[in-house]
Scaffold this motif. Structure first.
Motif, mmCIF file in Angstrom:
data_model
loop_
_atom_site.group_PDB
_atom_site.id
_atom_site.type_symbol
_atom_site.label_atom_id
_atom_site.label_comp_id
_atom_site.label_asym_id
_atom_site.label_seq_id
_atom_site.Cartn_x
_atom_site.Cartn_y
_atom_site.Cartn_z
ATOM 1 N N GLU A 339 0.817 -1.212 0.000
ATOM 2 C CA GLU A 339 0.000 0.000 0.000
ATOM 3 C C GLU A 339 0.851 1.263 0.000
ATOM 4 O OE1 GLU A 339 -2.721 0.036 3.360
ATOM 5 O OE2 GLU A 339 -3.225 -2.058 2.915
ATOM 6 N N LEU A 340 1.935 1.257 0.766
ATOM 7 C CA LEU A 340 2.626 2.520 1.051
ATOM 8 C C LEU A 340 3.976 2.726 0.368
ATOM 9 C CD1 LEU A 340 2.002 2.842 4.916
ATOM 10 C CD2 LEU A 340 0.745 3.933 3.046
ATOM 11 N N MET A 341 4.725 1.663 0.173
ATOM 12 C CA MET A 341 6.114 1.854 -0.262
ATOM 13 C C MET A 341 6.213 1.835 -1.791
ATOM 14 S SD MET A 341 7.715 2.284 2.587
ATOM 15 C CE MET A 341 9.475 2.038 2.342
ATOM 16 N N PRO A 342 7.175 2.580 -2.355
ATOM 17 C CA PRO A 342 7.332 2.613 -3.813
ATOM 18 C C PRO A 342 7.656 1.218 -4.354
ATOM 19 C CG PRO A 342 8.737 4.232 -2.735
ATOM 20 C CD PRO A 342 8.154 3.394 -1.655
ATOM 21 N N PRO A 343 6.977 0.800 -5.412
ATOM 22 C CA PRO A 343 7.137 -0.564 -5.914
ATOM 23 C C PRO A 343 8.410 -0.793 -6.724
ATOM 24 C CG PRO A 343 5.489 0.613 -7.203
ATOM 25 C CD PRO A 343 5.899 1.530 -6.094
ATOM 26 N N SER A 344 9.109 0.277 -7.090
ATOM 27 C CA SER A 344 10.325 0.061 -7.889
ATOM 28 C C SER A 344 11.414 1.039 -7.465
ATOM 29 C CB SER A 344 10.029 0.267 -9.377
ATOM 30 O OG SER A 344 9.792 1.649 -9.610
ATOM 31 N N GLU A 345 12.638 0.699 -7.873
ATOM 32 C CA GLU A 345 13.770 1.588 -7.605
ATOM 33 C C GLU A 345 13.550 2.956 -8.235
ATOM 34 O OE1 GLU A 345 17.645 0.391 -8.961
ATOM 35 O OE2 GLU A 345 17.719 -1.148 -7.398
ATOM 36 N N ARG A 346 13.009 2.929 -9.462
ATOM 37 C CA ARG A 346 12.797 4.186 -10.160
ATOM 38 C C ARG A 346 11.808 5.083 -9.407
ATOM 39 N NH1 ARG A 346 14.079 6.267 -15.246
ATOM 40 N NH2 ARG A 346 15.906 4.964 -14.999
ATOM 41 N N ASP A 347 10.775 4.453 -8.810
ATOM 42 C CA ASP A 347 9.821 5.219 -7.997
ATOM 43 C C ASP A 347 10.487 5.818 -6.762
ATOM 44 O OD1 ASP A 347 7.400 5.071 -9.390
ATOM 45 O OD2 ASP A 347 7.171 2.981 -8.776
ATOM 46 N N LEU A 348 11.320 5.024 -6.150
ATOM 47 C CA LEU A 348 12.055 5.507 -4.970
ATOM 48 C C LEU A 348 12.832 6.764 -5.349
ATOM 49 C CD1 LEU A 348 14.016 2.683 -3.072
ATOM 50 C CD2 LEU A 348 12.417 4.300 -2.080
ATOM 51 N N PRO A 384 20.334 6.448 -12.577
ATOM 52 C CA PRO A 384 20.461 6.503 -11.113
ATOM 53 C C PRO A 384 20.794 5.117 -10.566
ATOM 54 C CG PRO A 384 18.282 7.251 -11.844
ATOM 55 C CD PRO A 384 18.940 6.594 -13.010
ATOM 56 N N GLU A 385 21.792 5.069 -9.698
ATOM 57 C CA GLU A 385 22.168 3.786 -9.089
ATOM 58 C C GLU A 385 22.058 3.919 -7.580
ATOM 59 O OE1 GLU A 385 25.994 2.751 -10.859
ATOM 60 O OE2 GLU A 385 24.825 1.687 -12.401
ATOM 61 N N PRO A 386 21.379 2.972 -6.941
ATOM 62 C CA PRO A 386 21.098 3.114 -5.516
ATOM 63 C C PRO A 386 22.357 3.075 -4.651
ATOM 64 C CG PRO A 386 20.497 0.926 -6.293
ATOM 65 C CD PRO A 386 20.853 1.716 -7.514
#
Ligand code: OOG
Ligand code: NI
Length: 467
Positions: A339-348, A384-386
């Motif tokens: 429900e709450l957290m971004p589903p992908s790295e790109r969203d983050l 972008p790389e985490p």
């Protein structure tokens, strides 16, 4: 003679500590073996994606230790020993009002702060310090006796301190001095054969098992040494399959299909270890203490303050829905995450919730680069790389402490606690305490500047709050 530089000194110290802990706690060796198997399986399964948050070479060598000391003076000495290894106090964790159980300590982590140094040897030590002044745990009589006991002991020999200062000042030691330093440093964290004063230990244990472990003995010791795994759920099951009793659950974020953030940790339960005890009549006899355990961790992406707020809100929501200690807490957590957290790295990245560096792509379009960061990423100029989370979580720390204690101890909630923060700590140990967020932000900003100058574009969107 060969010069042993700071990085090698740290790598050798980590290896010594690992060998020492393996002889003291044989289940640790099993844990390391299982961790290797798990990492190999993930590598075979996921290929390059397995190494997105650290090369397999780094992850395999990665460890964090935990130690506990009794006073700011002792912590200042620890800071000198780790200073010799290129490890600096980073982060401030107050566990005195932590959930699920209050622990009478404040903590920091000694670690390299530089990305390349972490890659060369990723070793950190979570270091906790008792707060005898805190009235929620200790009355003034016990405070005074505890402080006197701690003042009277000497955890680190003068020779070790001298070599540590020399190593820090000169960026290393010659081979002979380095070996001496490593012997003394590892020796300072070995479990002592010295008999434990049974009555004193028991008095402190009534307040807190951690207080007894720190202030009930005349030495310190490594409490655990934690390897890193790429799939902590697999590790948990594999350890159980080997007949090792694990704590109830994995601490931190749940398993889910979205990006891994921060840190997930679990451990096997503390084991009985034979120790000598001295009774009030002076007689010495064999007994057992149960304080040391085996922890393991999986690391995810570092969150920005906004991301951390969202994470904390998600944890609070899980707490609410799982009230009464629901046995399906992990499932509930999965639902809340979806429900709450971004589903992908790109969203983050897009929502400014995670810290990233920027890699210029070779396959970018032929036209001139656009001006804004969002466009540069969208049109394939920058990737972008985490940034991996290099620090700790106070709630998981308290959870790990608590799950391995035999009883809850006693806390007088109505009494006042002593004020402690990173500034206080820095002053008492005479060194800056780094802020993890500032380190991640600086790393992200430096990478953005470098990418911008390569592309001839001025990139100023450093703080990733809402793109
Ligand atoms: C430290 C517990 C915290 C972690 O990984 O969060 C910790 C201790 O038991 O001394 O090591
Ligand atoms: Ni730990």
């Amino acid at each position: 003679m060969t010069h042993v530089g700071t990085t090698s000194l740290r790598a050798e110290f980590a290896a010594r500590l690992s060998a020492l802990y393996g002889t003291e706690v044989p289940a640790y060796t099993t844990l390391v073996e299982v961790a290797h198997d798990v990492n190999q399986r993930v590598l075979d399964r996921d290929g390059a994606a397995a190494e997105r948050l650290g090369t397999i070479a780094r992850v395999t060598r990665e460890r964090h230790g935990a130690i506990r000391v009794g006073s700011p003076e002792e912590l200042a000495q620890v800071a000198r020993v780790f200073g010799a290894l290129g490890m600096q106090p980073t982060g401030f964790y107050d566990l005195r009002d932590a959930q699920p159980q209050a622990i009478p300590v404040v903590s920091t982590a000694f670690r390299p702060v530089d990305r390349d140094e972490l890659a060369r040897n990723p070793f950190r030590v979570f270091t906790s310090m008792l707060v005898p002044e805190d009235r929620r745990f200790f009355d003034s009589d016990l405070e005074q006796r505890l402080k006197a006991f701690i003042r009277a002991r000497w955890l680190f020999p003068d020779e070790l301190m001298g070599l540590a200062d020399q190593a820090e000042a000169e960026g290393g030691l010659d081979r002979v001095a380095a070996d001496r330093f490593l012997d003394l440093a590892a020796g300072a964290f070995a479990l002592s054969p010295e008999p434990v004063d049974r009555a004193w230990y028991a008095e402190l244990a009534r307040v807190s098992g951690v207080a007894a472990d720190i202030g009930g003995v005349t030495t310190t010791h490594i409490n655990h040494l934690t390897p890193r795994v790429l799939d902590i759920d697999d590790l948990y099951r594999s350890m159980q399959a080997r007949g090792i009793t694990m704590i109830d659950r994995i601490q931190g974020p749940p398993r889910w299909e979205g990006p891994d953030v921060l840190l997930r940790q679990t451990s096997f339960r503390a084991l009985d270890e034979p120790r000598l005890f001295r009774d009030p009549d002076g007689s010495v006899s064999q007994g057992a203490l149960r304080v040391r355990f085996g922890e393991v961790e999986a690391r995810g992406i570092a969150l920005t303050p906004a991301g951390r707020d969202l994470y904390d809100a998600a944890v609070a929501t899980v707490d609410q829905r799982a009230r009464g200690g629901a046995s399906d807490r992990d499932e509930i957590a999965g639902e809340v995450w979806r429900e709450l957290m971004p589903p992908s790295e790109r969203d983050l990245w897009q929502r400014g919730l995670g810290f990233f560096t920027y890699r210029p792509r070779d396959d970018h379009p032929a036209a001139a680069p656009p001006e804004s960061l969002a466009e540069l990423v969208d049109s394939g100029w920058l990737e972008p790389e985490p940034i991996v989370y290099e620090d700790f979580l106070p709630r998981s720390a308290a959870g790990i402490f608590a799950s391995n204690l035999t009883d809850a101890g006693s806390v007088a909630a109505e009494q006042g606690g002593a004020e402690r923060d990173a500034g206080w700590l820095a002053e008492r140990i005479g060194r800056p305490v780094h802020s993890p967020e500032e380190l991640y932000r600086a790393e992200s900003a430096a990478s953005l500047r470098a990418a911008g100058s390569r592309l001839g574009v001025e990139l100023t969107d450093v703080d990733p709050v809402r793109r």
